[in-house]
Design an enzyme around this catalytic site. Structure first.
Site, short mmCIF file in Angstrom:
data_model
loop_
_atom_site.label_atom_id
_atom_site.label_comp_id
_atom_site.label_asym_id
_atom_site.label_seq_id
_atom_site.Cartn_x
_atom_site.Cartn_y
_atom_site.Cartn_z
N GLU A 180 1.46 0.25 -4.90
CA GLU A 180 0.98 1.54 -5.39
C GLU A 180 2.18 2.48 -5.50
O GLU A 180 2.76 2.85 -4.48
CB GLU A 180 -0.04 2.13 -4.42
CG GLU A 180 -1.33 1.35 -4.34
CD GLU A 180 -2.33 2.01 -3.39
OE1 GLU A 180 -3.48 2.21 -3.81
OE2 GLU A 180 -1.97 2.35 -2.25
N ASP A 233 0.84 -1.19 0.00
CA ASP A 233 0.00 0.00 0.00
C ASP A 233 0.89 1.25 0.00
O ASP A 233 1.89 1.30 0.71
CB ASP A 233 -0.85 -0.05 1.27
CG ASP A 233 -1.90 1.03 1.31
OD1 ASP A 233 -2.82 0.98 0.48
OD2 ASP A 233 -1.80 1.93 2.17
#
Ligand code: CA
Length: 669
Positions: free
Chosen positions: A380, A351
């Site tokens: 990400e 993340d």
């Protein structure tokens, strides 16, 4: 993790080169002189000499261990004073093996005893994770665990990723699953919806995905494990204990061994079905600031700060961790290694990965490959706010070529195909918006350098940032933002459901035939929606649970997805492994027809049995005609239908591409 504003920010910072608020390079602070402890016995170890506690807390003035008989609401049965030891640690031991007991630490800091904490290395915990537990992990292994293995993956581009939340997948009554919302849901064979269609793990096998990517499954903070009948829902991006499973997904959060065993049973069931397990990990921030386990263990060290001493906040959640500091970087590396070793996890999704530094991410990938060469890592490649970490050190999408064995999500293909995520009404290539053709091509070549792709015309990144297709994850939706179904409903007013399903098929056909690794959100294969809720992180099951009766209603949609996945898996041409191969084998047709992209994959690419595959994507509401060389072509996809082994044949020539559809034809000679 919500990425609203983040893509724009990250891109703007690289392209524009502006840094607001921070002096570049300002992460080398007083913590750089702190001792580092790299022993494998941090916090708890049990051996024949007894139970040993080792807490890393260089600036503590004193430290204690509290021992408990139960996981909550009881006074300590014993308190151990810890002694200062080597490399910033404090130690205490007892001669007994304390299996079955619980423990917490407390440190004296600034003349005060801080609140109790289970530490940062609790591998087991009781209800709500507030007390760490001493258990014999070997006794949590399911039958056959020693021989358990995930699927072998030669290259990440061979994977087909399916992103799933435990409750989304099983809570709806139509799932037919007994252990709804639990790890064990994935262990139940022979489950069906009200019409007899397969659900659960059998559904995944039928669909053909290679890996399930589970949303956060470590112990997170928000759902009250003491009140499971309340059926609280959360995505879980609020980490509490990084190295223990979430209790609410177990059948008994009070028994620390149960969540460990049941998560392993889930993984084993998936592995037995030939499916790998990717874990979503969120080391970039914690749920709390001063009261987090990091802060209560070694105040200040694990986070970045602004010059005024306040927490910097690249996560948009109130804090950001400091991977560039050795003990924090080691924590991330050792934590994923632990999950890979103890739980046989096959991949990790980071993340807000750009909050971490590229060096740490390189260590993560290298150490995991030593455990299992099939493990892959993606994340990400953006942040959710500015950070003191210099842009060039961030594990950004644009820096992916500085990392080895790390992939990033392509927001380029995502926003080009379906329309921009930040504007519900915005259309994309697949829904008739012209001008996005070049960005679709960027997606097709996985953001690698290609002589026929002009990155300056791209909508987002303006250069070929990927050195190889293994660095790119392609997708058109995930847990964040509107589901594809809802996005199409909001951006195609006045359309019929059939129109929207057609658009979804075209969108996913682009994703699944592009170079790079395809990724899909669970339930899109049955055209699931979330009732228009774009940020459903704590919405009830009535919003988030997949209605599996849709598999009956939208049977043709499911068949399309299944055939699309079968096509990709049967043909290595869609899974090239080098940028050079892509540049040589993909030839775009020169066309200036709006909303049309046409190309060939030639030369039996990547050992494919097909000499040439021709793909034409028509995103407009009008039928288009294209000229195809004469030959013995097999029709794979046409007019919203697809079959991996062929729908029929054609001699080529002038062919019609129906509105909002893909034409795929292939020839072997
Ligand atoms: Ca929890």
């Amino acid at each position: 993790m919500n990425e609203h504003i983040t893509t724009i920010l990250a891109t703007a910072m690289v392209v524009g080169g502006t840094l607001c608020g921070f002096a570049a390079g300002n992460t080398d602070d007083r913590y750089s002189t702190w001792p580092v402890y790299d022993g494998s016995d941090l916090e708890l170890s049990v051996d024949s000499n007894g139970t040993h506690f080792t807490l890393w807390s260089p600036e503590a003035q004193a430290a204690r261990v509290f021992l408990y008989d139960s996981d909550r609401n009881t006074p300590p049965v014993d308190t151990l004073d810890m002694s200062r030891s080597d490399r910033g640690t404090w130690r205490a031991s007892v001669p007994q093996q304390l299996y079955g007991k619980f423990y917490t630490f407390s440190i004296k800091y600034g003349k005060h005893w801080l609140a109790e904490t289970p530490g940062i290395w609790a591998k087991a915990a009781g209800t709500n994770g507030r007390r760490a537990a001493i258990i014999d992990l070997a006794r949590t292994d399911p039958e056959g665990w020693a021989d358990d293995k995930g699927p072998r993956v030669g290259n990440i581009t061979d994977a087909v990723l399916y992103e799933m939340h435990h409750r989304d997948f099983s809570m709806h009554p139509s799932s037919g699953i007994v252990h709804k919302g639990k790890f064990l849901a994935m262990t139940e064979p022979n489950t069906v919806n009200d019409y007899g269609d397969k659900t659960g793990i059998d559904h995944l096998k039928e669909l053909g995905v290679t890996h399930v990517h589970i949303l956060p499954s470590y112990d997170y903070n928000s759902v009250d494990e003491a009140n499971l009948p309340a059926n609280q829902y959360n995505w879980g991006y609020d980490p509490y204990n990084y190295n223990a499973p979430e209790g609410s997904y177990s059948t008994d959060p009070a028994d620390p061994a149960v969540r460990v065993r049941e998560m392993k049973e889930m993984i084993k069931a998936l592995h037995d079905a030939g499916i790998g397990v990717v874990m979503d990990v969120v080391y970039n921030h914690t749920a709390d600031n001063d009261n987090s386990n990091f802060s209560l263990t070694a105040p200040g060290y694990f986070y970045r700060h602004r010059p005024d001493g306040s927490y910097s906040d690249a996560s948009g959640c109130g804090n950001e961790t400091a991977s560039e500091r050795r003990q924090m970087g080691d924590f991330i590396v050792n934590s994923v290694k632990y999950w890979a070793d103890e739980y046989h996890i096959d991949g990790f999704r980071f993340d807000l990965m750009a909050i971490h530094d590229t060096e740490t991410m390189n260590r993560v990938a290298a150490e995991l490959k030593k455990i299992n060469p099939s493990i892959f890592v993606y994340g990400e490649g953006w942040t959710a706010g500015d950070s003191p970490l210099p842009v060039e050190r961030r594990a950004l999408k644009e820096n992916v070529s500085k990392m080895d064995g790390i992939a990033v999500f392509s927001d380029d293909i995502r926003d080009a195909v379906k329309g921009h995520y930040s504007s519900a009404e915005d259309r994309g290539f697949a829904t008739g918006k012209p001008g996005l053709e070049e960005t679709v091509k960027i997606g097709i070549v996985a953001s690698t350098a290609h002589p026929q792709v002009d990155y300056v015309k791209g909508n987002n990144s303006k250069f070929a940032y990927a050195a190889s297709p293994g660095m790119i994850i392609n997708y058109v939706s995930c847990h964040d933002d509107l589901t594809l179904t809802d996005k199409l409903a909001k951006s195609m007013p006045g359309s019929t459901e059939a129109d929207r399903q057609r658009a979804a098929r075209l969108a996913q056909t682009i994703v699944f035939t592009s170079q790079g690794t395809p990724f899909m959100f669970a339930g899109e294969e049955v055209f699931r929606d979330k009732k228009g809720v774009h940020n459903s992180y704590k919405s009830p099951d009535s919003i988030n649970a997949i209605d599996w009766n849709l598999k009956h209603t939208n049977a043709e949609q499911f068949d399309y997805y299944r055939e699309l996945i079968a096509l990709r898996k049967a043909h290595p041409a869609f899974r090239m492994t080098t940028a050079e191969d892509i540049a040589r084998n993909i030839i775009f047709d020169n066309t200036d027809i709006p909303n049309l992209v046409s190309y060939s994959i030639k030369n039996n690419a990547n050992g494919d049995e097909w000499k040439e595959i021709k793909l034409v994507f028509n995103g407009s509401a009008e039928a288009r005609e294209v000229n195809v060389p004469e030959g013995d072509w097999t029709i794979i996809a046409r007019d919203g239908r697809i079959k991996a082994t062929g729908l029929g044949t054609t001699r080529g020539g002038r062919l019609t591409v129906e509105p909002t559809s893909a034409l795929i034809i292939a020839r072997s000679k």
